[in-house]
Design a protein around this motif. Structure first.
Motif, PDB file in Angstrom:
ATOM      1  N   HIS A  41       0.848  -1.189   0.000  1.00 36.95           N
ATOM      2  CA  HIS A  41       0.000   0.000   0.000  1.00 36.95           C
ATOM      3  C   HIS A  41       0.881   1.237   0.000  1.00 36.95           C
ATOM      4  O   HIS A  41       2.069   1.162   0.295  1.00 36.95           O
ATOM      5  CB  HIS A  41      -0.910   0.025   1.229  1.00 36.95           C
ATOM      6  N   VAL A  42       0.271   2.379  -0.293  1.00 35.38           N
ATOM      7  CA  VAL A  42       0.963   3.662  -0.273  1.00 35.38           C
ATOM      8  C   VAL A  42       0.223   4.591   0.681  1.00 35.38           C
ATOM      9  O   VAL A  42      -1.001   4.662   0.660  1.00 35.38           O
ATOM     10  CB  VAL A  42       1.012   4.299  -1.682  1.00 35.38           C
ATOM     11  N   LEU A  66      15.829   5.319   8.162  1.00 38.13           N
ATOM     12  CA  LEU A  66      14.381   5.137   8.346  1.00 38.13           C
ATOM     13  C   LEU A  66      13.863   4.014   7.448  1.00 38.13           C
ATOM     14  O   LEU A  66      13.031   3.207   7.868  1.00 38.13           O
ATOM     15  CB  LEU A  66      13.631   6.433   8.044  1.00 38.13           C
ATOM     16  N   ARG A  67      14.364   3.948   6.218  1.00 38.97           N
ATOM     17  CA  ARG A  67      13.955   2.879   5.291  1.00 38.97           C
ATOM     18  C   ARG A  67      14.367   1.513   5.835  1.00 38.97           C
ATOM     19  O   ARG A  67      13.595   0.552   5.787  1.00 38.97           O
ATOM     20  CB  ARG A  67      14.589   3.095   3.918  1.00 38.97           C
ATOM     21  N   ILE A  74      10.530   4.840   1.484  1.00 37.11           N
ATOM     22  CA  ILE A  74      10.175   6.190   1.938  1.00 37.11           C
ATOM     23  C   ILE A  74      10.802   7.182   0.970  1.00 37.11           C
ATOM     24  O   ILE A  74      12.011   7.139   0.739  1.00 37.11           O
ATOM     25  CB  ILE A  74      10.682   6.452   3.375  1.00 37.11           C
ATOM     26  N   HIS A  75       9.970   8.066   0.410  1.00 34.03           N
ATOM     27  CA  HIS A  75      10.449   9.065  -0.547  1.00 34.03           C
ATOM     28  C   HIS A  75       9.755  10.393  -0.289  1.00 34.03           C
ATOM     29  O   HIS A  75       8.587  10.418   0.107  1.00 34.03           O
ATOM     30  CB  HIS A  75      10.143   8.646  -1.984  1.00 34.03           C
ATOM     31  N   MET A  76      10.459  11.477  -0.563  1.00 31.58           N
ATOM     32  CA  MET A  76       9.838  12.792  -0.537  1.00 31.58           C
ATOM     33  C   MET A  76       9.133  12.975  -1.881  1.00 31.58           C
ATOM     34  O   MET A  76       9.754  12.801  -2.932  1.00 31.58           O
ATOM     35  CB  MET A  76      10.884  13.896  -0.372  1.00 31.58           C
ATOM     36  N   VAL A  90       5.521  13.045   2.374  1.00 31.32           N
ATOM     37  CA  VAL A  90       6.458  11.926   2.457  1.00 31.32           C
ATOM     38  C   VAL A  90       5.657  10.688   2.079  1.00 31.32           C
ATOM     39  O   VAL A  90       4.634  10.393   2.703  1.00 31.32           O
ATOM     40  CB  VAL A  90       7.045  11.766   3.876  1.00 31.32           C
ATOM     41  N   LYS A  91       6.099   9.979   1.051  1.00 32.15           N
ATOM     42  CA  LYS A  91       5.374   8.808   0.557  1.00 32.15           C
ATOM     43  C   LYS A  91       5.989   7.547   1.156  1.00 32.15           C
ATOM     44  O   LYS A  91       7.193   7.319   1.047  1.00 32.15           O
ATOM     45  CB  LYS A  91       5.449   8.744  -0.965  1.00 32.15           C
ATOM     46  N   CYS A  92       5.162   6.736   1.803  1.00 27.55           N
ATOM     47  CA  CYS A  92       5.578   5.466   2.401  1.00 27.55           C
ATOM     48  C   CYS A  92       4.887   4.342   1.628  1.00 27.55           C
ATOM     49  O   CYS A  92       3.668   4.347   1.508  1.00 27.55           O
ATOM     50  CB  CYS A  92       5.180   5.402   3.871  1.00 27.55           C
TER      51      CYS A  92
END
Length: 158
Positions: A41-42, A66-67, A74-76, A90-92
């Protein structure tokens, strides 16, 4: 917004919330399959823009950690949040327990930033920015206070 005095309660609350949010729904009388592999999921979390470079860290060290700790991508997300001043997403991306861990760790890092003075409560005020055509005034973009929030959470399935 989650307020928890310890990480265990925060993670339990996040996990429960995400399990319910991403729960398979019964559609047309058909039961969801129980034997399927867990789905990825996102989840997008809004954070103050001033925290971005600190969250990433020197040479990307903090976000890499964190990853690894969360076992989650995890990405901005590029660009600002449309219509909201000074906030970034912040996309997880991962399994529900990994997303819950990532969001909890991001929350803990933001609390650390507040404790050392990088962030203050004003950074968590959500302010609407007018994106329409400028009105007859010579003023810059209008900002309207929307309210307080530690994290705004948007949900999308991968």
């Amino acid at each position: 917004v989650f307020w928890a005095d310890d990480g265990v309660r925060l993670r339990r609350a996040l996990n429960g919330l995400l399990e319910r949010a991403y729960a398979k729904r019964q559609v047309g009388g058909l039961q969801p399959k129980e034997d399927q592999e867990p789905e990825s999921h996102v989840l997008e979390v809004m954070i103050p823009e001033v925290a971005c470079r600190h969250l990433i860290g020197a040479r990307g060290d903090r976000i890499k950690l964190l990853r690894e700790e969360s076992r989650c991508e995890i990405h901005m997300s590029p660009g600002n949040v449309a219509g909201i001043a000074a906030q970034r997403r912040v996309k997880c991306n991962g399994l529900i327990p990994s997303i819950a861990e990532a969001v909890a760790r991001i929350h803990e890092v933001l609390v650390e930033f507040a404790e050392i003075g990088i962030l203050s409560l004003r950074h968590f005020d959500l302010q609407e920015v007018s994106t329409g055509a400028p009105q007859e005034s010579n003023e810059g973009p209008k900002e309207r206070l929307l309210g307080h929030g530690l994290a705004g959470i948007g949900r999308r399935e991968a």
